[in-house]
Design an enzyme around this catalytic site. Structure first.
Site, PDB file in Angstrom:
ATOM      1  CB  VAL A 141      46.204  44.000  71.736  1.00 56.02           C
ATOM      2  CG1 VAL A 141      46.273  44.794  73.173  1.00 56.02           C
ATOM      3  CG2 VAL A 141      46.650  42.615  72.110  1.00 56.02           C
TER       4      VAL A 141
ATOM      5  CE  LYS B  58      40.763  44.818  61.630  1.00 55.45           C
ATOM      6  NZ  LYS B  58      40.624  43.044  61.982  1.00 55.45           N
ATOM      7  CB  VAL B  59      40.054  48.603  67.883  1.00 55.80           C
ATOM      8  CG1 VAL B  59      39.764  49.733  68.548  1.00 55.80           C
ATOM      9  CG2 VAL B  59      39.381  48.506  66.304  1.00 55.80           C
TER      10      VAL B  59
ATOM     11  CE  LYS C  94      27.718  45.219  60.902  1.00 59.01           C
ATOM     12  NZ  LYS C  94      28.689  46.174  61.419  1.00 59.01           N
TER      13      LYS C  94
HETATM   14  P1  NAI Z   1      40.384  42.101  65.493  1.00 58.30           P
HETATM   15  O1  NAI Z   1      39.626  41.062  65.281  1.00 58.30           O
HETATM   16  O2  NAI Z   1      41.477  42.861  64.761  1.00 58.30           O
HETATM   17  O3  NAI Z   1      41.073  42.077  66.956  1.00 58.30           O
HETATM   18  C1  NAI Z   1      40.145  41.225  68.174  1.00 58.30           C
HETATM   19  C2  NAI Z   1      41.417  40.801  69.286  1.00 58.30           C
HETATM   20  O4  NAI Z   1      40.635  40.184  70.245  1.00 58.30           O
HETATM   21  C3  NAI Z   1      42.067  39.501  68.373  1.00 58.30           C
HETATM   22  O5  NAI Z   1      43.452  39.783  68.688  1.00 58.30           O
HETATM   23  C4  NAI Z   1      41.572  38.390  69.117  1.00 58.30           C
HETATM   24  O6  NAI Z   1      42.846  37.406  69.307  1.00 58.30           O
HETATM   25  C5  NAI Z   1      41.380  38.924  70.529  1.00 58.30           C
HETATM   26  N1  NAI Z   1      40.417  38.187  71.252  1.00 58.30           N
HETATM   27  C6  NAI Z   1      39.401  37.415  70.809  1.00 58.30           C
HETATM   28  N2  NAI Z   1      38.567  36.859  72.078  1.00 58.30           N
HETATM   29  C7  NAI Z   1      39.439  37.109  72.954  1.00 58.30           C
HETATM   30  C8  NAI Z   1      39.131  36.924  74.419  1.00 58.30           C
HETATM   31  N3  NAI Z   1      38.081  36.121  74.795  1.00 58.30           N
HETATM   32  N4  NAI Z   1      39.887  37.661  75.377  1.00 58.30           N
HETATM   33  C9  NAI Z   1      40.598  38.564  74.720  1.00 58.30           C
HETATM   34  N5  NAI Z   1      40.948  38.659  73.527  1.00 58.30           N
HETATM   35  C10 NAI Z   1      40.498  38.183  72.507  1.00 58.30           C
HETATM   36  O7  NAI Z   1      38.958  42.996  65.738  1.00 58.30           O
HETATM   37  P2  NAI Z   1      38.988  44.780  65.751  1.00 58.30           P
HETATM   38  O8  NAI Z   1      38.869  45.174  64.606  1.00 58.30           O
HETATM   39  O9  NAI Z   1      40.149  45.465  66.701  1.00 58.30           O
HETATM   40  O10 NAI Z   1      37.801  44.993  66.661  1.00 58.30           O
HETATM   41  C11 NAI Z   1      37.673  44.704  68.020  1.00 58.30           C
HETATM   42  C12 NAI Z   1      36.215  45.070  68.566  1.00 58.30           C
HETATM   43  O11 NAI Z   1      35.835  46.270  68.356  1.00 58.30           O
HETATM   44  C13 NAI Z   1      35.071  44.352  67.893  1.00 58.30           C
HETATM   45  O12 NAI Z   1      34.161  43.946  69.194  1.00 58.30           O
HETATM   46  C14 NAI Z   1      34.639  45.067  66.780  1.00 58.30           C
HETATM   47  O13 NAI Z   1      33.319  44.666  66.457  1.00 58.30           O
HETATM   48  C15 NAI Z   1      34.778  46.390  67.459  1.00 58.30           C
HETATM   49  N6  NAI Z   1      34.654  47.561  66.577  1.00 58.30           N
HETATM   50  C16 NAI Z   1      35.563  47.477  65.628  1.00 58.30           C
HETATM   51  C17 NAI Z   1      35.776  48.597  64.578  1.00 58.30           C
HETATM   52  C18 NAI Z   1      36.988  48.859  63.588  1.00 58.30           C
HETATM   53  O14 NAI Z   1      37.050  49.761  62.986  1.00 58.30           O
HETATM   54  N7  NAI Z   1      37.728  47.654  63.350  1.00 58.30           N
HETATM   55  C19 NAI Z   1      34.653  49.650  64.744  1.00 58.30           C
HETATM   56  C20 NAI Z   1      33.723  49.599  65.617  1.00 58.30           C
HETATM   57  C21 NAI Z   1      33.760  48.369  66.712  1.00 58.30           C
END
Ligand code: NAI
Length: 358
Positions: free
Chosen positions: A180, A182-183, A79
């Site tokens: 909610v 990206k994932v 990383k």
């Molecule tokens: P993202 O940043 O697109 O979405 C995260 C969402 O969580 C945002 O909508 C944000 O407003 C919300 N959020 C933040 N704090 C919060 C809280 N306390 N309560 C409720 N919602 C909250 O991130 P993404 O890409 O969707 O990733 C989500 C998780 O999955 C992260 O932990 C990331 O490390 C993990 N992940 C993502 C991968 C990917 O391909 N994007 C791959 C493997 C893991």
């Protein structure tokens, strides 16, 4: 404490990258190359200080090694972090300087996107470096890794459902998705497609509104209330550390399965969940779809092949649950043991010298 003291004994290599003119201050950590080149994203983040950046990159690189090992990939774990505010400090020169440092490692480390870096940044880094994944489709990349991450989490959830209820069918199950982005939003679509009933929470109101505009049937809860609702499955898909000691006490769900990396606030939560009869689907096992997606770019991206690989997350999760039962240990620990065994057994083969220089 010296820098050497703070680096775990298990890391193979930690590289500090400094370019004064572009302002680049980056750290690349390679935890293991036992199974192949270390692959992991580059996090661009305004860390409080250098010690925080180092601690993060060491933790994250270790987790990548375990994730790749459990996913059955021929990849090690690494990383990188770039210290700075991406909104202010990210420039072409800085990214290209970083690319030259990655190139200097000669393929021991492949980079990809993470918090604060995007597929378009990978295209810039790739102008100086061959060891870049997570690129735009225009350059043969797979695009947004959230696609197969969400798909893989859904597979892991079905395996957990089978373990708990005797059937992988999620129809009629009530799933709470926290985050909610990206994932999370793609996971919601899979769950609705499976006939599950979904409740979501997000601190970003706009993210909820976007989702509800497409799926008005989705319920909404406050972030701090979601874990304590009458759910069948709790799916943390926001930041790490979401499952705390308090969450464990509040949970009514029988399964915890979500995308968030490092979702347990501390390793002991694995056992606390186990003791309460809640099945934890280890985060790095079920969220490996994104890694599988970008790793596939190394061989020339093929979506059906990558999706087929991600579908095997179902079998891996099932295997981990069975190992945990057999050994009487929590699933997180079982996943660690499984990954360590694969790294040791397959990595050991490297000692056989081959004439092509490997
Ligand atoms: P993202 O940043 O697109 O979405 C995260 C969402 O969580 C945002 O909508 C944000 O407003 C919300 N959020 C933040 N704090 C919060 C809280 N306390 N309560 C409720 N919602 C909250 O991130 P993404 O890409 O969707 O990733 C989500 C998780 O999955 C992260 O932990 C990331 O490390 C993990 N992940 C993502 C991968 C990917 O391909 N994007 C791959 C493997 C893991």
């Amino acid at each position: 404490m010296t820098i050497f003291d703070s680096v775990s004994h298990n890391h193979e290599q930690v590289v500090f990258c400094f370019d004064q003119d572009s302002g680049l201050r980056a750290i690349i950590a390679i935890y293991s190359t036992a199974l192949g080149p270390a692959l992991g994203g580059t996090r661009f983040y305004p860390f409080a200080d250098e010690a925080a950046a180092l601690a993060d990159v060491l933790d994250l690189s270790r987790a990548m090694a375990y994730k790749a090992a459990c996913a059955g990939l021929d990849l090690g774990g690494g990383k990188a972090v770039i210290i700075g505010d991406p909104a202010r400090d990210k420039t072409e020169a800085l990214l290209r300087a970083y690319g030259r440092f990655v190139q200097s490692l000669g393929g021991r480390y492949y980079t990809a996107c993470d918090v604060g870096t995007y597929v378009s940044d990978m295209d810039i880094i790739a102008r100086e470096c061959r060891f870049v994944t997570g690129r735009t489709p225009a350059y043969g990349g797979a695009g947004d890794s959230a696609v197969l991450t969400a798909y893989g989490v859904a597979q892991g959830m079905k395996a957990a459902a089978e373990r708990v209820w005797g059937t992988p069918d999620l129809r009629g199950r009530r799933v709470g998705v926290s985050g909610v982005g990206k994932v999370g939003r793609l996971l919601v679509e899979h769950l609705l497609g499976e006939g599950a009933c979904v409740v979501v929470a997000d601190i970003d109101h706009a993210a909820i509104e976007r989702l509800r505009a497409r799926h008005p049937q989705v319920g909404v809860a406050a972030s701090d209330e979601l874990p304590s609702l009458a759910l069948d499955v709790y799916a943390p898909c926001a930041l790490g550390g979401a499952v705390t000691d308090q969450t464990v006490q509040e949970l009514q769900a029988k399964i915890v399965c979500g995308a968030a990396n490092n979702q347990l606030a501390h390793p002991g939560i694995d056992k606390l969940l186990h003791d309460r009869g809640i099945l934890y689907a280890p985060d790095y096992v079920v969220n490996a779809g994104g890694l599988i997606q970008v790793a596939d770019e190394i061989d020339g991206y093929c979506e059906p092949r990558a999706r087929e690989r991600a579908s095997r997350i179902f079998d891996t999760a099932r295997l981990i649950f069975a190992l945990a039962d057999k050994q009487g240990i929590p699933p997180g620990q079982a996943a660690d043991r499984y990954a360590e065994r694969r790294m040791a057994e397959v990595g050991r083969l490297r000692k056989l010298w081959l004439s092509n220089g490997h």
